[in-house]
Write a protein that holds these residues in place. Structure first.
Motif, PDB file in Angstrom:
ATOM      1  N   LEU A   1       4.069   6.792  -4.433  1.00  0.00           N
ATOM      2  CA  LEU A   1       3.138   7.638  -5.181  1.00  0.00           C
ATOM      3  C   LEU A   1       2.813   7.026  -6.540  1.00  0.00           C
ATOM      4  CD1 LEU A   1       4.591  11.171  -4.354  1.00  0.00           C
ATOM      5  CD2 LEU A   1       2.485  10.143  -3.493  1.00  0.00           C
ATOM      6  N   ILE A   2       3.823   6.422  -7.182  1.00  0.00           N
ATOM      7  CA  ILE A   2       3.576   5.785  -8.479  1.00  0.00           C
ATOM      8  C   ILE A   2       2.579   4.649  -8.335  1.00  0.00           C
ATOM      9  CG2 ILE A   2       4.635   4.291 -10.219  1.00  0.00           C
ATOM     10  CD1 ILE A   2       7.112   6.009 -10.099  1.00  0.00           C
ATOM     11  N   VAL A   3       2.760   3.816  -7.321  1.00  0.00           N
ATOM     12  CA  VAL A   3       1.856   2.676  -7.114  1.00  0.00           C
ATOM     13  C   VAL A   3       0.422   3.149  -6.916  1.00  0.00           C
ATOM     14  CG1 VAL A   3       1.231   0.856  -5.484  1.00  0.00           C
ATOM     15  CG2 VAL A   3       3.601   1.081  -6.242  1.00  0.00           C
ATOM     16  N   VAL A   4       0.243   4.147  -6.067  1.00  0.00           N
ATOM     17  CA  VAL A   4      -1.108   4.639  -5.772  1.00  0.00           C
ATOM     18  C   VAL A   4      -1.696   5.355  -6.987  1.00  0.00           C
ATOM     19  CG1 VAL A   4      -2.460   6.177  -4.299  1.00  0.00           C
ATOM     20  CG2 VAL A   4      -0.613   4.821  -3.318  1.00  0.00           C
ATOM     21  N   THR A   5      -0.883   6.124  -7.701  1.00  0.00           N
ATOM     22  CA  THR A   5      -1.375   6.863  -8.857  1.00  0.00           C
ATOM     23  C   THR A   5      -1.767   5.931  -9.993  1.00  0.00           C
ATOM     24  OG1 THR A   5       0.073   8.718  -8.293  1.00  0.00           O
ATOM     25  CG2 THR A   5      -0.820   8.665 -10.520  1.00  0.00           C
ATOM     26  N   VAL A   6      -0.915   4.955 -10.280  1.00  0.00           N
ATOM     27  CA  VAL A   6      -1.203   4.020 -11.374  1.00  0.00           C
ATOM     28  C   VAL A   6      -2.369   3.104 -10.999  1.00  0.00           C
ATOM     29  CG1 VAL A   6      -0.296   2.070 -12.687  1.00  0.00           C
ATOM     30  CG2 VAL A   6       1.124   4.079 -12.308  1.00  0.00           C
ATOM     31  N   GLY A   7      -2.400   2.654  -9.760  1.00  0.00           N
ATOM     32  CA  GLY A   7      -3.448   1.728  -9.352  1.00  0.00           C
ATOM     33  C   GLY A   7      -4.799   2.377  -9.140  1.00  0.00           C
ATOM     34  N   GLY A   8      -4.798   3.664  -8.808  1.00  0.00           N
ATOM     35  CA  GLY A   8      -6.054   4.323  -8.485  1.00  0.00           C
ATOM     36  C   GLY A   8      -6.320   4.253  -6.989  1.00  0.00           C
ATOM     37  N   THR A   9      -7.176   5.126  -6.497  1.00  0.00           N
ATOM     38  CA  THR A   9      -7.414   5.225  -5.057  1.00  0.00           C
ATOM     39  C   THR A   9      -8.801   4.758  -4.647  1.00  0.00           C
ATOM     40  OG1 THR A   9      -8.127   7.523  -5.348  1.00  0.00           O
ATOM     41  CG2 THR A   9      -5.808   7.154  -4.802  1.00  0.00           C
TER      42      THR A   9
END
Length: 286
Positions: A224-232
């Motif tokens: 979740l951190i990776v997706v949240t920080v990176g953007g979707t």
């Protein structure tokens, strides 16, 4: 210092492979699948069983892990997930969390609660020197594999007919159906590929991350951190976020071992304050 940087890049690359399937399903399909780690666990356990019980080569286990997790993903998508595409995110979260606990219980029942051991082939063990920097051979292999996956995903989404159909299906499903695109099949294939990548990541990461029935819960927050920080909005964002967070986590645990995972959470908060919509997003920085 350079060795820590290299290990951090390898760890970040591994996080990307594990999380990119979630980035695809969440970013492109707008489906919150918190059970993504269960597919990674399936790939890891299949690798353990094939290697330890049937003597299958580690390299041959990797495509099997991808296909096995993709098969589970497409079966669940056709029977369960597809009915929740139009439901609220809360329903999707509750459903996928339920799947996590079912997966943990099933693996605990059949495989036991102990940590699983993956014996890497001799060619992937040890260290070599690159420009005077000692690097782990297996971490170098992970970086190579993850780079190939990143390039392949980016190309498939940007330059293939399937990528165009997927973007059209996500932008406006009704119009896409009117143009003759089978949105249901496009979503099923996308979900299967995302699940397969998670399984491949689970097979690659079993030696470094450890593998036991709690795997989906232990790493859910990292995905979740990776997706949240990176953007979707793209694959590039989660890729960059994985590298930053991987390096921060490895460096933090090396230089400040008493802080544990505090460093990666502090970096996450800082990045989200800087770019609340993700590192690569149309909204830009605050």
């Amino acid at each position: 210092m350079l060795t820590i940087l290299f290990d951090g890049i390898a760890y970040g690359m591994l996080l990307f492979v594990l999380a990119c399937g979630l980035a695809v399903t969440l970013g492109l399909m707008n489906f919150v699948n918190l059970a993504h780690g269960a597919f990674a666990m399936a790939g890891g356990y299949l690798t353990v069983v094939l290697m330890n019980s049937y003597g299958v080569s580690f390299f041959l286990c990797l495509p099997f892990a991808f296909l096995f997790s993709a098969l589970i993903g497409v079966v669940l998508e056709r029977t369960l997930y597809r009915h929740l595409y139009d439901r609220s995110h809360l329903d999707q979260v509750l459903f996928s969390v339920g799947l996590i606990f079912m997966a943990i219980s099933a693996v605990d029942f059949f495989m036991g609660a102990r940590q699983q051991i993956v014996t890497l082939p001799d060619i992937l063990r040890g260290r070599i020197e690159i420009f005077g920097v000692p690097v782990g051979v297996y971490r170098l292999f992970i970086i190579f594999m993850c780079a190939l996956i990143m390039v392949g995903l980016q190309y498939a989404l940007a330059y293939t007919r399937f990528g165009s159909r997927l973007r059209a299906a996500v932008d406006d499903g009704r119009v896409a159906r009117g143009l003759g695109i089978n949105v249901s099949i496009v979503f099923a294939v996308t979900f299967a590929v995302g699940s397969g990548l998670a399984g491949l990541g689970g097979a690659l990461g079993a030696d470094i991350l450890g593998l036991d029935p709690t795997f989906p819960l232990r790493f859910m927050i990292y995905f979740l951190i990776v997706v949240t920080v990176g953007g979707t909005s793209s694959i590039t964002g989660p890729f960059v976020a994985s590298l930053i967070l991987g390096i921060a986590d490895v460096a933090g645990k090396y230089y400040f071992p008493a802080l544990g995972s505090f460093v990666i959470y502090a970096v996450t908060i800082g990045l989200l304050l800087w770019r609340p919509y993700g590192l690569v997003s149309k909204e830009g920085a605050r």
